[in-house]
Enzyme design. Structure first.
Site, mmCIF file in Angstrom:
data_model
loop_
_atom_site.group_PDB
_atom_site.id
_atom_site.type_symbol
_atom_site.label_atom_id
_atom_site.label_comp_id
_atom_site.label_asym_id
_atom_site.label_seq_id
_atom_site.Cartn_x
_atom_site.Cartn_y
_atom_site.Cartn_z
ATOM 1 C CD GLU A 324 36.266 37.620 45.900
ATOM 2 O OE1 GLU A 324 35.268 37.266 45.265
ATOM 3 O OE2 GLU A 324 36.938 38.636 45.607
ATOM 4 C CB CYS A 325 42.568 35.627 46.559
ATOM 5 S SG CYS A 325 44.109 35.029 45.804
ATOM 6 N N GLY A 326 43.555 36.833 48.922
ATOM 7 C CA GLY A 326 44.332 37.454 49.984
ATOM 8 C C GLY A 326 43.570 37.512 51.294
ATOM 9 C CG MET A 329 46.307 33.712 51.139
ATOM 10 S SD MET A 329 47.245 34.632 49.883
ATOM 11 C CE MET A 329 48.885 34.627 50.613
ATOM 12 N N GLY A 419 38.097 31.422 50.307
ATOM 13 C CA GLY A 419 38.877 30.585 49.398
ATOM 14 C C GLY A 419 39.606 31.427 48.377
#
EC number: 6.3.5.11
Length: 438
Positions: A324-326, A329, A419
């Protein structure tokens, strides 16, 4: 069942500071946070030594919110609100706001109001909050940024005369307890070296300036505790014997505590590891969960840990990885920082990330989703970055905001689903099963 919700008239009114101070000054506090925030609960946990749970009506739904609230109560439950009391998804009163939550859980509200530069007009502010929705039980007012006891008594007189709501104390401005901010909000509790000292000051201020006995009296204005059925009861031991590696360090720390508890409830053994500090993944994992956080701040340390990255690359071919998110990335080709420097990441997703100086407002907030598998649910996005040079085509989520804005996100590759969306599992049980049942 003692319970209160501490809300502000707006973001920045001081509710986090005052909530943390009161939580520290009282005994046996069960802390909660309204909405999707990850950072404030860590301050709650630091000061109370108890887990802080998010209560998010949009992502979780009423049944899950009621269940999580009821099962985590101790001597007194204190809920810190989100934004202003009535601020939510829209201008309806059932808009997933702190006020909406207080009605669902029948919690009396303490309203935090800035006393700076005000006199009799402050009574009009409080009266407006009282009258907008009479179903919301505003039972007390705390004034913030008040320069003296004399000014507090003056403001108190006006508020109580025109609103009949008692003032239960005030906080003066004190730079000793200020906490720095960064792009995702406050600094994390784990990063503040003198946090113990700040907390002791806050506790002393609460005892000196707040009528804690009155707070406890107001908190009695609630229903008896009721044992509620776990909405995930049918998943008990579903994943018994499975080991899940959860990334936990200063780069990856954004997890809803009830997500992890649900994983354990379904039989998973959680094994924490640090992508920053550990050289290898824990052995014999069945899943990997990479939460949100600040990979951009620790990018050089993450990329310097080549053995961990190589372990994750190999594992992603064999076991499910959810990011998730971080965490998402971290799995991309790399992050372009605000200064133009590019820091390489795992390279598992053929995507690059670019940090932005401001919040990505087009993809901020509550979102409805439909997954590639036809699962419908709700999530939240909040990021100061965007993606570019995208050479991945296997999208997993179709996302839609209430204003009609649509986009696709979430990439599926090998055993990876990753994502920007943050998911609360209790409101998305079908997706939870799907993520870990692949």
């Amino acid at each position: 069942m003692k319970k209160i919700l501490i809300a502000g008239t707006s973001s920045g009114a001081g509710k986090t500071t005052i909530s943390t101070a009161i939580m520290g000054a009282l005994e046996g506090v069960s802390p909660f946070k309204a909405g999707p925030d990850y950072i404030d609960p860590k301050f709650h946990e630091f000061v109370t030594k108890n887990p802080s749970n998010n209560l998010d009506l949009f992502m979780m739904g009423e049944d899950a919110v009621k269940y999580i609230f009821s099962k985590n109560t101790k001597n007194i439950s204190i809920v810190e609100g989100v934004m202003g009391l009535y601020d939510g998804l829209n201008h309806e009163l059932d808009n997933y706001s702190s006020a909406h939550l207080s009605r669902i859980l029948d919690i009396p509200v303490i309203l935090v109001v800035s006393g700076k530069g005000s006199s009799t007009s402050i009574a009009a502010t409080v009266l407006g909050f009282k009258n907008l929705d009479p179903r919301v039980k505003i039972r007390g007012v705390i004034l913030n940024n008040v320069g003296s006891e004399g000014l507090y008594n003056l403001l108190k007189e006006g508020i109580e005369r025109y609103t009949k709501i008692p003032c239960v104390g005030y906080f003066p401005k004190d730079d000793r307890v200020s906490i720095g901010e960064r792009h995702l909000g406050l600094q994390q509790a784990s990063e503040i070296e003198d946090l113990n000292e700040k907390i002791e000051i806050l506790k002393d201020m609460a005892r000196k300036y707040i009528d804690l006995d009155k707070i406890l009296e107001i908190a009695e204005d609630g229903n008896e505790a009721v044992e509620l059925k776990n909405p995930a009861e049918y998943l008990k031991d579903r994943f018994k014997g499975k080991r899940v590696g959860v990334a936990k360090d200063r780069a990856f720390s954004f997890y809803y505590s009830e997500n992890l508890k649900l994983m354990e409830y379904t039989g998973m053994e959680i094994v924490e590891f640090s992508p920053v500090n550990d050289f290898h993944l824990p052995p014999n994992l069945d899943y990997i969960y990479l939460g949100g956080g600040y990979p951009e701040i620790f990018a050089k340390k993450l990329y310097g840990n080549s053995s961990m990255m190589e372990d994750i690359r190999k594992a992603s071919k064999e076991i499910p990885v959810y990011a998730e998110c971080g965490g998402f990335m971290y799995l991309t080709k790399g992050i372009e920082q605000l200064d133009g420097n590019f820091d390489h990441m795992c390279g598992l997703l053929d995507i690059k990330v670019e940090m932005k100086p401001r919040l990505n407002i087009g993809r901020f907030g509550y979102v409805d989703y439909e997954s590639k598998d036809g699962i419908i649910g709700r999530c939240h996005e909040f990021h100061y970055s965007d993606i570019y040079d995208i050479d991945e085509e296997n999208l997993y989520f179709e996302l839609k905001k209430k204003n009609g804005r649509r986009w696709s996100c979430g990439y599926e590759k090998d055993k990876i689903i990753a994502g920007y969306p943050h998911i609360h599992f209790y409101g998305n049980l079908d997706l939870f099963v799907n993520l870990f049942d692949r």
